[in-house]
Design a protein around this motif. Sequence first.
Motif, short mmCIF file in Angstrom:
data_model
loop_
_atom_site.label_atom_id
_atom_site.label_comp_id
_atom_site.label_asym_id
_atom_site.label_seq_id
_atom_site.Cartn_x
_atom_site.Cartn_y
_atom_site.Cartn_z
N ASP A 57 -32.17 -17.81 26.89
CA ASP A 57 -33.09 -18.03 28.00
C ASP A 57 -34.03 -19.17 27.63
O ASP A 57 -34.56 -19.23 26.53
CB ASP A 57 -33.90 -16.74 28.25
CG ASP A 57 -34.72 -16.83 29.50
OD1 ASP A 57 -34.20 -17.29 30.52
OD2 ASP A 57 -35.90 -16.43 29.45
N GLY A 58 -34.21 -20.08 28.53
CA GLY A 58 -35.10 -21.21 28.27
C GLY A 58 -34.40 -22.47 27.81
O GLY A 58 -35.02 -23.53 27.72
N GLU A 59 -33.10 -22.39 27.52
CA GLU A 59 -32.38 -23.59 27.06
C GLU A 59 -32.38 -24.69 28.12
O GLU A 59 -32.58 -25.85 27.81
CB GLU A 59 -30.94 -23.23 26.68
CG GLU A 59 -30.82 -22.40 25.44
CD GLU A 59 -31.00 -23.17 24.14
OE1 GLU A 59 -30.67 -24.37 24.10
OE2 GLU A 59 -31.47 -22.57 23.18
N ALA A 60 -32.16 -24.31 29.36
CA ALA A 60 -32.17 -25.32 30.44
C ALA A 60 -33.55 -25.93 30.59
O ALA A 60 -33.68 -27.15 30.82
CB ALA A 60 -31.72 -24.69 31.75
N ASP A 61 -34.59 -25.11 30.43
CA ASP A 61 -35.96 -25.64 30.50
C ASP A 61 -36.24 -26.58 29.35
O ASP A 61 -36.88 -27.62 29.53
CB ASP A 61 -36.98 -24.49 30.49
CG ASP A 61 -36.91 -23.64 31.74
OD1 ASP A 61 -36.41 -24.12 32.78
OD2 ASP A 61 -37.36 -22.48 31.67
N ARG A 92 -43.92 -27.29 20.06
CA ARG A 92 -45.07 -26.42 20.33
C ARG A 92 -44.62 -25.10 20.94
O ARG A 92 -45.12 -24.04 20.59
CB ARG A 92 -46.06 -27.13 21.26
CG ARG A 92 -46.72 -28.32 20.62
CD ARG A 92 -47.68 -29.01 21.58
NE ARG A 92 -47.92 -30.36 21.10
CZ ARG A 92 -47.82 -31.45 21.83
NH1 ARG A 92 -47.51 -31.37 23.12
NH2 ARG A 92 -48.04 -32.63 21.31
N ASN A 93 -43.67 -25.17 21.85
CA ASN A 93 -43.15 -23.95 22.49
C ASN A 93 -42.44 -23.07 21.46
O ASN A 93 -42.59 -21.85 21.48
CB ASN A 93 -42.22 -24.32 23.64
CG ASN A 93 -41.78 -23.11 24.42
OD1 ASN A 93 -42.59 -22.24 24.73
ND2 ASN A 93 -40.51 -23.04 24.73
N LEU A 94 -41.68 -23.69 20.58
CA LEU A 94 -40.96 -22.94 19.56
C LEU A 94 -41.94 -22.25 18.61
O LEU A 94 -41.76 -21.08 18.26
CB LEU A 94 -40.04 -23.87 18.78
CG LEU A 94 -39.05 -23.23 17.83
CD1 LEU A 94 -38.17 -22.22 18.53
CD2 LEU A 94 -38.20 -24.30 17.17
N LEU A 119 -23.74 -23.79 19.76
CA LEU A 119 -23.23 -25.15 19.58
C LEU A 119 -22.92 -25.81 20.93
O LEU A 119 -23.21 -27.00 21.12
CB LEU A 119 -21.97 -25.13 18.71
CG LEU A 119 -22.19 -24.82 17.24
CD1 LEU A 119 -20.85 -24.66 16.52
CD2 LEU A 119 -23.02 -25.91 16.57
N ALA A 120 -22.37 -25.05 21.85
CA ALA A 120 -22.09 -25.60 23.19
C ALA A 120 -23.38 -25.97 23.90
O ALA A 120 -23.47 -27.03 24.54
CB ALA A 120 -21.29 -24.59 24.02
N LYS A 121 -24.40 -25.12 23.79
CA LYS A 121 -25.70 -25.42 24.42
C LYS A 121 -26.32 -26.67 23.78
O LYS A 121 -26.89 -27.51 24.47
CB LYS A 121 -26.65 -24.23 24.28
CG LYS A 121 -26.17 -22.98 24.98
CD LYS A 121 -26.71 -22.90 26.36
CE LYS A 121 -26.36 -21.57 27.00
NZ LYS A 121 -26.85 -21.47 28.35
N HIS A 122 -26.21 -26.77 22.46
CA HIS A 122 -26.76 -27.95 21.77
C HIS A 122 -26.03 -29.22 22.18
O HIS A 122 -26.66 -30.27 22.33
CB HIS A 122 -26.68 -27.76 20.26
CG HIS A 122 -27.64 -26.74 19.74
ND1 HIS A 122 -27.69 -26.37 18.42
CD2 HIS A 122 -28.60 -26.00 20.35
CE1 HIS A 122 -28.62 -25.46 18.25
NE2 HIS A 122 -29.18 -25.21 19.41
#
Length: 196
Positions: A57-61, A92-94, A119-122
């Motif tokens: 969750d949050g990867e697209a953001d 900062r979010n991390l 890996l696919a998301k990256h």
Amino acid sequence: MPRSGAEARHRLQRAALELYLERGFDQTTAAEIAARAGVNERTFFRHFPDKREVLFDGEADLRAALVRAVVDAPAGRGPFEVLLCAFRKSARNLEDNRPFSEPRWKVIAATPALRERELAKHALLVDAVAEALRQRGVGDGLADLAARTGWAAYQHATQAWVDDPAQSLDAHLLRAFEDLRALSATAFPERAQAES
């Protein structure tokens, strides 16, 4: 029962992470996550398409924020300066989400299907950052190389931060990009010597 959608989402994420750590990802069902969070299974699927996405969750953001930071960076900066600025903003979010991030990484590291998903998301993120660099006028090959190298430096800094939380992620990022600059400034042998 959670009163808001955001509260339900947060409870589902926390419940999923607890169960994944206790039982393992593969042994946990969406119904069990929902029960632990105090909601029904339908609520789970209203928030997440599957049990993997709870961890992503949050990867697209993040991808959108990095692209925006790259595109909006002041003119005249080189690719690495632009990337460092963008990654520092996202860091900062991390840092704010460290209590969720660290156990999340443990679950992903222990689950091959999740490592593959990560890996696919990256790869999607790197491609988006490379495209943002191209929008700034960076050539195709150089944009791809800068995005991949910058992301590797970001991941290196993140791992260093996990291993040494006494320093901020920002400090680790600065060091990683300084090391990257130092590596790129290293003199290479003459081409003729390298080819022989």
